[in-house]
Design an enzyme around this catalytic site. Structure first.
Site, PDB file in Angstrom:
ATOM      1  CG  ASP A  35      -2.248   0.742   0.880  1.00 25.12           C
ATOM      2  OD1 ASP A  35      -2.418   1.829   0.601  1.00 25.12           O
ATOM      3  OD2 ASP A  35      -3.247  -0.057   1.130  1.00 25.12           O
ATOM      4  CG  HIS A  48      -5.529   3.683   1.037  1.00 27.92           C
ATOM      5  ND1 HIS A  48      -4.860   2.258   0.690  1.00 27.92           N
ATOM      6  CD2 HIS A  48      -6.827   3.501   0.935  1.00 27.92           C
ATOM      7  CE1 HIS A  48      -5.998   1.433   0.215  1.00 27.92           C
ATOM      8  NE2 HIS A  48      -7.038   2.119   0.187  1.00 27.92           N
ATOM      9  CB  SER A 106      -9.507   0.004   0.466  1.00 25.54           C
ATOM     10  OG  SER A 106      -9.063   0.155  -0.955  1.00 25.54           O
TER      11      SER A 106
END
Length: 418
Positions: free
Chosen positions: A179, A214, A383
């Site tokens: 990520d 994220h 996600s």
């Protein structure tokens, strides 16, 4: 003379444009050399495991380097030996054609950048990315009903809806998060800091820094350990997180960086580990042939006894067009997102992809979790649902339960729980 000089200059620019080198990922056939993973010696210690297999790695690289030298390639950027045998390099069209005609070469695939930056609520289109809502949440902030937060469980209400969390701090198996990086200083996260295990594929950027947030948000849903008055408890609470950074601070990554991350997992990963890939690109017309290298790498890791969890994508369409979530197989899970409230699961999250390639649906809209700088954030997207699913897979050792089904577009999907 001046006109001739200008003409020569233009011809030079034209020649340079035709000779321009694009970057390609070149993989070798197994008849040339098999990857280390095929005959890897396993060890309960990751570092020792990598060291024990270094001799094999060196031998394979020596053979590959001889091939590269014979081809006259002088600008090779990276080599991979563990999940596949190959290299990443700029190629002219003539060099590409030469490699494609070589009987030892399996594929020559042009590298492509992909976008991984989250967007704020209200921006036009999710474009496959999760949506941030509001501003970062501090521990001192007054609680808001919009957070869908359970103060008793110190977690998003979504965690209760998948049968809660369990303490996994003593578990040997880890969760790899491919990520934007993970904030290793966040109080709620147990991040592996061993030298060389967590790495960044982005030059000059650390896997322990997460500008975009994220990866940190996903990490809290998988394994947050809920340490403060306002905090995030994940499904497999306290489990070890290993970040592999493939997206730069500007949100840009590439398929080659993702491949190199998977190669790293093949080097250090162990049976029972979970690999979370909350990323993707919605431009695939045929999943089986669009990126066979990525497909074979994911399947090789899964065949070794590791679990791969991927998001279905946030395009409101066919999950079969979202790479890598369109890839299916044993130990591979693709996850869609559901709306929820504190107490009940709702319908499909509007942006979530769906289709026959989705294995499970999990709550994924308005999800509270960790954020860089010791903060928290509410985000929506597949996600988030994939991160919750990764926690379920880790906690259940790959045997999730189903808490019911939901019908979407005429297909009954299982709702995953711990």
């Amino acid at each position: 003379m001046k006109k001739i000089g200008i003409l020569l200059l233009l011809l030079t620019f034209t020649w340079l444009a035709h000779a321009q080198s694009n970057v390609y990922v070149v993989t070798m056939k197994s008849t040339f050399e098999s990857p280390v993973l095929d005959s890897r010696t396993d060890n309960a210690d990751r570092i020792t495991q990598a060291q024990q297999n270094q001799g094999k790695r060196n031998n394979k690289q020596a053979k590959l380097d001889m091939f590269i030298q014979n081809k006259g390639l002088t600008n090779v950027r990276s080599r991979f030996m563990d999940v596949k045998i190959g290299f990443i390099t700029p190629l002219t069209e003539s060099q590409r054609a030469d490699l494609l005609n070589d009987p030892n070469v399996e594929s020559v695939v042009e590298d492509v950048d992909i976008q991984g930056r989250p967007i704020m609520q209200g921006d036009p289109g999710s474009q496959g990315r999760p949506i941030m809502q509001g501003r970062p949440i501090m521990q001192s902030d007054a609680m808001s009903p919009s957070w869908l937060y359970d103060p008793n469980g110190k977690a998003s209400c979504a965690i209760n809806l998948v049968n809660g969390s369990e303490n996994s701090s003593s578990r040997r198996e880890s969760i790899w998060i491919i990520d934007t990086g993970v904030d290793a200083n966040h109080r709620d996260l147990n991040v592996n800091r061993q030298q060389g295990v967590a790495i960044s594929m982005i030059p000059g950027e650390s896997p322990f820094d997460d500008v975009l947030g994220h990866g940190t948000h996903c990490a809290g849903l998988v394994a947050g350990r809920g340490t403060g008055p306002i905090s995030a408890t994940g499904v497999s609470s306290g489990a070890e997180i290993i970040p592999l950074k493939v997206f730069a601070s500007n949100g840009i990554g590439s398929w080659s960086k993702i491949l190199m991350a998977l190669d790293h997992v093949a080097k250090y990963g162990q049976v029972g580990d979970v690999v979370l890939m909350s990323l993707g690109s919605y431009n695939v017309s045929n999943c089986e042939v669009s990126n066979p290298l990525l497909t074979s790498a994911i399947k090789a890791i899964a065949a070794k006894g590791m679990f791969v969890v991927m998001s279905a994508g946030n395009d409101g369409g066919d999950a079969g067009r979202n790479l890598p979530g369109c890839i299916n197989g044993n130990n591979i899970f693709t996850v869609g997102a559901l709306d929820f409230s504190c107490g009940s699961i709702g319908s499909k999250y509007s942006a979530s992809n769906f289709g026959s390639g989705v294995d499970y649906f999990v709550p994924g809209s308005n999800v509270f979790s960790t954020w860089p700088g010791g903060q928290y954030m509410v985000m929506s997207g597949t996600s988030m649902s994939a991160a919750i699913m990764a926690g379920i897979i880790h906690a259940t050792r790959g045997n999730p339960r189903s808490s019911g089904t939901i019908n979407i577009g005429g297909i009954n999907y299982r709702i995953a729980s711990k």
